[in-house]
Design a protein around this motif. Sequence first.
Motif, PDB file in Angstrom:
ATOM      1  N   LYS A   3       1.062  -1.250  -0.064  1.00  0.00           N
ATOM      2  CA  LYS A   3      -0.096  -0.116  -0.226  1.00  0.00           C
ATOM      3  C   LYS A   3       0.901   1.256   0.003  1.00  0.00           C
ATOM      4  CE  LYS A   3      -4.448  -1.139   1.809  1.00  0.00           C
ATOM      5  NZ  LYS A   3      -5.395  -0.783   2.738  1.00  0.00           N
ATOM      6  N   LEU A   4       2.158   1.139   0.725  1.00  0.00           N
ATOM      7  CA  LEU A   4       3.014   2.220   0.593  1.00  0.00           C
ATOM      8  C   LEU A   4       3.528   2.728  -0.651  1.00  0.00           C
ATOM      9  CD1 LEU A   4       4.680   4.496   2.315  1.00  0.00           C
ATOM     10  CD2 LEU A   4       6.229   2.937   2.652  1.00  0.00           C
ATOM     11  N   HIS A   5       3.846   1.599  -1.299  1.00  0.00           N
ATOM     12  CA  HIS A   5       4.586   1.651  -2.707  1.00  0.00           C
ATOM     13  C   HIS A   5       3.416   2.242  -3.543  1.00  0.00           C
ATOM     14  CE1 HIS A   5       7.523  -1.785  -2.050  1.00  0.00           C
ATOM     15  NE2 HIS A   5       7.629  -0.626  -1.242  1.00  0.00           N
ATOM     16  N   ALA A  29       1.605   6.939  -7.153  1.00  0.00           N
ATOM     17  CA  ALA A  29       0.550   7.676  -7.840  1.00  0.00           C
ATOM     18  C   ALA A  29       0.330   8.963  -7.505  1.00  0.00           C
ATOM     19  CB  ALA A  29      -0.616   7.024  -7.403  1.00  0.00           C
ATOM     20  N   PRO A  30      -0.124   9.962  -8.053  1.00  0.00           N
ATOM     21  CA  PRO A  30      -0.408  11.271  -7.665  1.00  0.00           C
ATOM     22  C   PRO A  30      -1.257  11.227  -6.267  1.00  0.00           C
ATOM     23  CG  PRO A  30      -1.217  11.232  -9.940  1.00  0.00           C
ATOM     24  CD  PRO A  30      -0.822   9.478  -9.301  1.00  0.00           C
ATOM     25  N   PRO A  31      -0.774  12.298  -5.602  1.00  0.00           N
ATOM     26  CA  PRO A  31      -0.041  13.387  -5.475  1.00  0.00           C
ATOM     27  C   PRO A  31       1.387  13.110  -4.957  1.00  0.00           C
ATOM     28  CG  PRO A  31      -1.022  13.629  -3.470  1.00  0.00           C
ATOM     29  CD  PRO A  31      -1.935  12.233  -3.914  1.00  0.00           C
ATOM     30  N   TYR A  32       1.525  12.067  -4.439  1.00  0.00           N
ATOM     31  CA  TYR A  32       2.795  11.692  -3.903  1.00  0.00           C
ATOM     32  C   TYR A  32       4.102  11.470  -5.220  1.00  0.00           C
ATOM     33  CZ  TYR A  32       1.137  11.212   0.841  1.00  0.00           C
ATOM     34  OH  TYR A  32       0.383  11.386   1.991  1.00  0.00           O
ATOM     35  N   ALA A  90       6.845  -4.455  -9.282  1.00  0.00           N
ATOM     36  CA  ALA A  90       5.512  -4.359  -9.738  1.00  0.00           C
ATOM     37  C   ALA A  90       4.825  -3.222  -9.004  1.00  0.00           C
ATOM     38  CB  ALA A  90       4.813  -5.656  -9.319  1.00  0.00           C
ATOM     39  N   THR A  91       5.052  -2.944  -7.780  1.00  0.00           N
ATOM     40  CA  THR A  91       4.295  -1.809  -7.109  1.00  0.00           C
ATOM     41  C   THR A  91       4.782  -0.592  -7.117  1.00  0.00           C
ATOM     42  OG1 THR A  91       5.092  -2.662  -5.026  1.00  0.00           O
ATOM     43  CG2 THR A  91       3.197  -3.674  -5.720  1.00  0.00           C
ATOM     44  N   LEU A  92       6.037  -0.373  -7.175  1.00  0.00           N
ATOM     45  CA  LEU A  92       6.761   0.744  -7.124  1.00  0.00           C
ATOM     46  C   LEU A  92       7.501   1.222  -8.414  1.00  0.00           C
ATOM     47  CD1 LEU A  92       7.217   3.271  -5.132  1.00  0.00           C
ATOM     48  CD2 LEU A  92       9.331   1.919  -4.462  1.00  0.00           C
ATOM     49  N   PHE A  93       8.614   0.285  -8.861  1.00  0.00           N
ATOM     50  CA  PHE A  93       9.596   0.822  -9.856  1.00  0.00           C
ATOM     51  C   PHE A  93       8.841   0.864 -11.125  1.00  0.00           C
ATOM     52  CE2 PHE A  93      12.504  -2.014  -7.466  1.00  0.00           C
ATOM     53  CZ  PHE A  93      12.767  -1.135  -6.108  1.00  0.00           C
ATOM     54  N   ASP A  94       8.030  -0.037 -11.566  1.00  0.00           N
ATOM     55  CA  ASP A  94       7.355  -0.019 -12.625  1.00  0.00           C
ATOM     56  C   ASP A  94       6.384   1.060 -12.822  1.00  0.00           C
ATOM     57  OD1 ASP A  94       7.167  -3.571 -13.484  1.00  0.00           O
ATOM     58  OD2 ASP A  94       8.964  -1.939 -13.642  1.00  0.00           O
ATOM     59  N   PRO A  95       5.342   1.335 -11.758  1.00  0.00           N
ATOM     60  CA  PRO A  95       4.556   2.320 -11.974  1.00  0.00           C
ATOM     61  C   PRO A  95       5.130   4.026 -12.038  1.00  0.00           C
ATOM     62  CG  PRO A  95       3.788   0.870 -10.221  1.00  0.00           C
ATOM     63  CD  PRO A  95       5.213   0.597 -10.527  1.00  0.00           C
ATOM     64  N   LEU A  96       6.416   4.007 -11.279  1.00  0.00           N
ATOM     65  CA  LEU A  96       7.264   5.037 -11.507  1.00  0.00           C
ATOM     66  C   LEU A  96       7.998   5.265 -12.838  1.00  0.00           C
ATOM     67  CD1 LEU A  96       8.144   5.700  -7.801  1.00  0.00           C
ATOM     68  CD2 LEU A  96       6.647   6.929  -9.152  1.00  0.00           C
TER      69      LEU A  96
END
Length: 239
Positions: A46-48, A53-56, A89-95
């Motif tokens: 959930k943190l990732h 995602a916006p706004p973080y 999957a939850t942090l690197f790719d979305p960013l």
Amino acid sequence: MHTFVYRDVDLAIAALADYFVVIANEAVKNHGRCTIALSGGSSPVKLHQLLSAPPYRQKVNWDKLFFFIGDERNVPATHAESNFGMAKATLFDPLQLTDNNYFAVNTSLSPGEAAKDYNSVVYNFFKGEPVFDLVLLGLGDDAHTASLFPFTSVIHEQQPVVKEVFVEKKDTFRITFTAPLINKARHVAFMAFGPSKAPAVKQVLKGERNTDKFPAQLIKPIKGEVAWYLDAEAAGMLE
Ligand code: 6PG
């Protein structure tokens, strides 16, 4: 040590995300980059997702952040159990980060070789003392953190290195940061959510000092600070 308790997990995760942003921007301002060791398991998901995602997403210059994995399972990166796979999957790719900004454990090697190899990756990156700006940690129901499991040899490792450890109860090898390596960090943040964590949280924060039984008690940053981000359920046994 700071202990922050929130009504529910989403509030706790939002507070941890705010803390992450402050540390990241402070590190980039002070020394041009921010080095982070991520926790494995399910708590960080959930943190990732919040951070990527916006706004973080817009609050951090992600190109200046460099991610390591604080502990890894002895499985390929594509395996469902892989901590790197979860972070990707939850942090690197979305960013849309590339492998310029993250470092996976080479689990195609034997556990011992993988630990040695990752230790070299860490030390080569820092070109000296590996002082992470932030180490994120979860907490097991048995008070383990990273892969510092109760009554395992790695608990007694005095060197700030990456080591392999055979975990009897899981009948598997893990590759993990040792407590001395974690304790070099400027900031360490634990996250623990849900009622199953309450006994371990109480033991680690208020119980008898017994680092074999409660390895998370080993985490006492030498110069840095440690913060606990808990929901009310995980904090339920703290007075
Ligand atoms: C791992 C983790 C481990 C984790 C705890 C809590 O590889 O499993 O690094 O230390 O943080 O087991 O796991 P959950 O977040 O899934 O409860």
